[in-house]
Each structure stands twice: as C-alpha cells, then as structure tokens.
Design a protein around this motif. Structure first.
Motif, PDB file in Angstrom:
ATOM      1  N   TYR A 144      -0.951  14.229   2.356  1.00  0.00           N
ATOM      2  CA  TYR A 144      -1.531  12.920   2.669  1.00  0.00           C
ATOM      3  C   TYR A 144      -0.530  11.864   2.233  1.00  0.00           C
ATOM      4  O   TYR A 144      -0.251  11.722   1.042  1.00  0.00           O
ATOM      5  CB  TYR A 144      -2.878  12.698   1.963  1.00  0.00           C
ATOM      6  N   HIS A 145      -0.003  11.132   3.221  1.00  0.00           N
ATOM      7  CA  HIS A 145       0.972  10.091   2.892  1.00  0.00           C
ATOM      8  C   HIS A 145       0.539   8.726   3.406  1.00  0.00           C
ATOM      9  O   HIS A 145       1.331   7.784   3.370  1.00  0.00           O
ATOM     10  CB  HIS A 145       2.347  10.465   3.455  1.00  0.00           C
ATOM     11  N   GLY A 146      -0.704   8.617   3.910  1.00  0.00           N
ATOM     12  CA  GLY A 146      -1.196   7.325   4.368  1.00  0.00           C
ATOM     13  C   GLY A 146      -1.480   7.317   5.850  1.00  0.00           C
ATOM     14  O   GLY A 146      -1.429   8.365   6.515  1.00  0.00           O
TER      15      GLY A 146
ATOM     16  N   GLU B  74       4.293  15.217  -2.076  1.00  0.00           N
ATOM     17  CA  GLU B  74       3.610  14.773  -3.296  1.00  0.00           C
ATOM     18  C   GLU B  74       3.880  15.855  -4.347  1.00  0.00           C
ATOM     19  O   GLU B  74       3.686  17.042  -4.052  1.00  0.00           O
ATOM     20  CB  GLU B  74       2.106  14.695  -3.053  1.00  0.00           C
TER      21      GLU B  74
ATOM     22  N   LYS C 281      -1.071   2.629  -6.168  1.00  0.00           N
ATOM     23  CA  LYS C 281      -2.255   2.954  -6.964  1.00  0.00           C
ATOM     24  C   LYS C 281      -2.146   2.610  -8.464  1.00  0.00           C
ATOM     25  O   LYS C 281      -2.396   1.489  -8.870  1.00  0.00           O
ATOM     26  CB  LYS C 281      -2.614   4.426  -6.776  1.00  0.00           C
TER      27      LYS C 281
ATOM     28  N   SER D 120       0.857  -1.189   0.000  1.00  0.00           N
ATOM     29  CA  SER D 120       0.000   0.000   0.000  1.00  0.00           C
ATOM     30  C   SER D 120       0.886   1.231   0.000  1.00  0.00           C
ATOM     31  O   SER D 120       2.081   1.152   0.324  1.00  0.00           O
ATOM     32  CB  SER D 120      -0.881   0.018   1.249  1.00  0.00           C
ATOM     33  N   GLY D 121       0.264   2.351  -0.311  1.00  0.00           N
ATOM     34  CA  GLY D 121       1.007   3.605  -0.266  1.00  0.00           C
ATOM     35  C   GLY D 121       1.532   3.884   1.139  1.00  0.00           C
ATOM     36  O   GLY D 121       2.650   4.377   1.311  1.00  0.00           O
ATOM     37  N   SER D 122       0.708   3.579   2.135  1.00  0.00           N
ATOM     38  CA  SER D 122       1.125   3.806   3.526  1.00  0.00           C
ATOM     39  C   SER D 122       2.368   2.985   3.850  1.00  0.00           C
ATOM     40  O   SER D 122       3.324   3.497   4.454  1.00  0.00           O
ATOM     41  CB  SER D 122       0.002   3.404   4.488  1.00  0.00           C
TER      42      SER D 122
ATOM     43  N   VAL E  38       2.380   8.352  -5.140  1.00  0.00           N
ATOM     44  CA  VAL E  38       1.300   7.364  -5.026  1.00  0.00           C
ATOM     45  C   VAL E  38       0.097   7.778  -5.884  1.00  0.00           C
ATOM     46  O   VAL E  38      -0.527   6.930  -6.526  1.00  0.00           O
ATOM     47  CB  VAL E  38       0.931   7.149  -3.536  1.00  0.00           C
ATOM     48  N   ILE E  39      -0.205   9.069  -5.914  1.00  0.00           N
ATOM     49  CA  ILE E  39      -1.250   9.546  -6.833  1.00  0.00           C
ATOM     50  C   ILE E  39      -0.658   9.975  -8.176  1.00  0.00           C
ATOM     51  O   ILE E  39      -1.183   9.641  -9.234  1.00  0.00           O
ATOM     52  CB  ILE E  39      -2.032  10.731  -6.213  1.00  0.00           C
TER      53      ILE E  39
END
Ligand SMILES: Cc1ncc(COP(=O)(O)O)c(C=O)c1O
Length: 455
Positions: free
Chosen positions: A152-154, A225, A287, A118-120, A260-261
C-alpha cells in the motif's frame, strides 16, 4: 435511540459526503460513527461511547490525542505568519528547521527532503524523482519500478500503481505502464513448508528474477514498506531485506523505503530502515511525522541522488502549493521534540512495545487465531478456519469485518484487512491500556467465534 444531533449528522453525511475506502450504500444504511473528541489513546463518539483506538487514527497518532503543545504551536504560527510558499527562492523558518532536523534524524546519507502533504504525494514525488534521476543520468530506459503484491503506497495515480492491492487497480484501469509487482514476503500465507528464513530469501529473489526478466537497464527502482502495513501487517523474515539490498546494489536499482507507517518509532527504532538495516536511496515519510495533527509528508533523498537533481536538473518542475507548509512544519517539529524529549520512541521500543507483542501473542491460543505477528507497536492477528492447515475462511463469510464490527461494539478500534485484524496503537499506550486492549480483543474474538459457529 440515538440523539437528534447524531441523527442529523448521519443524515447530512449520507446526503453529501463521499468517504474514502467505503461502500457508500452500506454506510448510508448503517449511519456513520461520528467521532467528536479524543484524549490519550481514547476516542468518544457523538453518543458519548468510548473507544480504545488500537489504530492510532490511521497508523499515525504516535503521541496520542490531546497534546495541547501541538495546538499551541499551530496557533502561534497561524497568528505570526499563516502561509507562505517554498517556491520562487523563498522559505520559512519552520520549513528550514524541519528539513535540517530530518536530515539529522533519518538514516545516514539522507540529507535532503522534498516536502508534500500526504503519503500518496510523497510516493508520487518519489516515482517522478526516479524518472528524473535516470533521465539526468543519461539512462532514460531505466524507469520501471518494482513493487509488491499487498503493498500500500497510496491512492494518487502513481501511488496506486505502486500499490499491490487488486481492488485499488480494477476500478481505475491501473497500474499505469512502468509499474510491476512481485510476491510479498508473506510467510504465513505463502511460505508453505519453508522456514521463514528460507522463504525470506526466496521472496527477495522474486525481485531479482523480475529485474533479470525486464533487463537491469530497464528497472529504475524497487519500493517497499519495511513492514507492509495496510496489506495486513506482513512482517518480513530477517533474511529478506539484506537480500533485497544486495539485489538493488548489484543491478544499480534505486531502493525506496516507504516509511509512511514504519517511520517515527512504529517498529521500535525511529525508522523501519533502522530495524531492518536498510540503507535506502529514497525514503518517504508522513503520518507519525506530525502524529497526524496536521497533514505533512516528505521524500528524503540520499545525497548521491539529491546531488544529481541539484546539479543537473535545472528547474525541478514539481511541487505543491503546500510543500513545506509552515504551520504543518512547526507542528511536526514540536511533535518530534515531544517524541524525543519525552523518550516516547525510546520507551515504546524498549518497554511497552515488547509488552504489547507479548500480551497479543497470548491470543494465539484462540481457536480462530492462526498467527499473531508484529514488531514494535504494529501487529496483526490472522483469523483462519483451520489453524493446523493455515486454511483461511471463505471470503464471502467476511469474518474479519464481523470481528471489526464486534470490536467497535465492545469499544475497541481494530481494523480488518481481509480476515487479518491489524493494530497500531499510539506509541504512548501504557501497560494497563495494553491489558485493556488485549481483553477487548479477546472478547471480540470470542463473539466472532460464536457468530461463525452460528453460521
Ligand atoms: C505505507 C503507506 N504509504 C503511503 C500511504 C498513503 O498515505 P496518504 O493516505 O497520506 O496518502 C499510506 C497510507 O496509509 C501507507 O500506509
């Protein structure tokens, strides 16, 4: 009236299922929207209602829904060898092939990957690698990681500490020590009278000020990001990333790009780093790597970082049972083949994304819309009470949530972050579908304006 099947699902969901980022009590009252199938850019729920998915799931379904090749590859792999790990001097062909493919595809120098799910997990892994790297370099004090408000990084302990959204911290006694936050390059909200370019430099300098305040020998890394997503699609001014790059180099601070995005075509080119000319030391991906068909993520490492871990760490005591899960790797490889060979990233970047941005930009004339911003196939529509003054609505009015609900009623999935409506459709969305999306968005904005006027 809803069907018996839907009513039963809603009841079981209410009784047994806790949802991410959801007010459980409010959901229990309303009943969950049960999604049962999808094709292309459309989803259907258990009542047969169709939605245009303006979010590509959660910013991830680059190739759209219903790609049978991905299912076929997964099935083939499951039948041949469903699982084997990458611990203990083992590997599998899909994990090796994907690692090599990512080494080719990602920006220059990012030659190694560490897989997670996962990204987290990828960002947690990156945070641990920062610690390991500086320990191995004989500088154990150089550990603090600087992130940004709205990041937002998880949600794991380190990833949530990296995130800069207050609700993710308060309930959980976060951030952990060693994680600090500075201002984001959010020109529309915080730029005041400055030009975007002036503000971009100022926002980057906040990072330098923090480095100097803490001491360069205490700061191990900066994470960002390329375009901030879940914080409200905050597109940085052109001056921001070059200045960040300069600052990180000047103070010997590792630069981590959370892609991640942004990765896999979301901002136009393959990576946000390509869009903004960023040369990171580490890059996290998830993702779009598998278009969300199966969970997989990774940390790409620049050779100069990888070499330290390889040469000096001895056993690197970190990894997940499913690091490099071969079914996920096989699906990711097939997804990358589709994105490349069908020219999906190239076509979105050159044709449909500019069309998407131009059409969405027309919504700027709407009385509720303060700003439409975006890059590639990701965008935001910021709703305001007063356009000239850029004055937001009172938070308690929940205008964004109202708009999101009205979008759903009208058959469009558009998510609300505060009063910022965010969009990130599948990269395969066509011009006609973009026209539909914009028409549905305008209808929902009109209905929101009517709701606001009615108080
Ligand atoms: C930029 C960014 N990093 C990390 C994450 C966390 O990924 P995951 O939900 O797979 O843990 C997300 C999720 O939306 C994200 O947008």
């Amino acid at each position: 009236m809803i069907s018996t099947a839907t009513a039963q699902w809603q009841q079981r969901d209410r009784e047994h299922h806790l949802h991410p980022f959801t007010d459980a009590r409010a959901l229990a009252e309303k009943g969950v929207n049960v999604i049962t199938r999808a094709d292309g850019v459309y989803l259907w729920n258990s009542e047969g209602k169709r939605f245009l998915d303006g979010m590509a799931g959660l910013w991830c379904v680059q190739v759209g829904y219903g790609r049978h090749e991905l299912a076929a590859v997964a099935r083939r792999q499951l039948e041949e060898l469903p699982y084997y790990n990458t611990f203990f001097q083992s590997a599998t062909p899909p994990a090796i092939d994907l690692a090599a493919k990512l080494g080719d595809l990602t920006p220059a120098g990012l030659g190694h990957v560490f897989f997670a799910n996962s990204g987290s997990e990828a960002n947690d892994t990156a945070a641990k690698m920062v610690r390991a790297y500086w320990n191995l370099m004989g500088r154990p004090e150089k550990k603090t990681i600087i992130s940004r408000h709205y990041a937002y990084h998880g949600v794991t302990m380190a990833a949530a500490s990296l995130s800069g959204l207050t609700p993710m911290h308060t309930l959980f006694d976060l951030p952990l020590p060693g994680f600090v936050h500075v201002a984001a390059p959010y020109w529309y909200r915080e730029g005041g009278e400055m030009s975007p370019d002036e503000f971009g430099v100022q926002a980057a300098r906040a990072v330098e000020e923090k480095i100097l305040e803490l001491g360069p020998d205490k700061v191990g890394a900066f994470i960002g990001e390329p375009v901030m997503g879940a914080g409200g699609v905050i597109v940085p001014p052109a001056t921001y990333w070059p200045e960040i790059q300069r600052i990180c180099r000047a103070h010997d601070v590792l630069l981590i790009a959370d892609e991640v995005i942004c990765g896999f075509g979301r901002t136009g080119p393959w990576f946000g780093c390509d869009t903004y000319g960023i040369a990171p030391d580490m890059m996290t991906i998830a993702k779009g790597l598998s278009s969300g068909y199966l969970p997989i993520s990774g940390v790409m490492l620049h050779d100069r970082v990888a070499e330290v871990l390889i040469d000096k760490a001895g056993e690197f005591a970190h990894g997940f049972t499913y690091s490099g899960h071969l079914v996920c790797c096989a699906v990711a490889l097939e997804n990358l083949r589709i994105l490349e060979e069908e020219g999906i990233v190239a076509r979105a970047g050159a044709e449909t994304a500019p069309y998407f941005q131009a059409r969405l930009g027309e919504l700027t004339d709407h009385p509720l819309v303060g700003e439409v911003r975006g890059v590639g196939m990701v965008a935001a529509i910021e709703l305001v009470a007063d356009k000239a003054a850029r004055r937001p609505f009172d938070e308690s009015r929940k205008v964004g949530t109202t708009c999101r609900d009205l979008c759903l009623e009208n058959g469009l999935v558009m998510r609300a972050v505060r009063d910022v409506m965010v969009l990130s459709p599948p990269l395969v969305i066509s011009r006609d579908e973009i026209d539909d999306l914009v028409a549905l968005a305008r209808r929902a904005l009109d209905a929101t304006a009517a709701a606001v006027a009615a108080g």
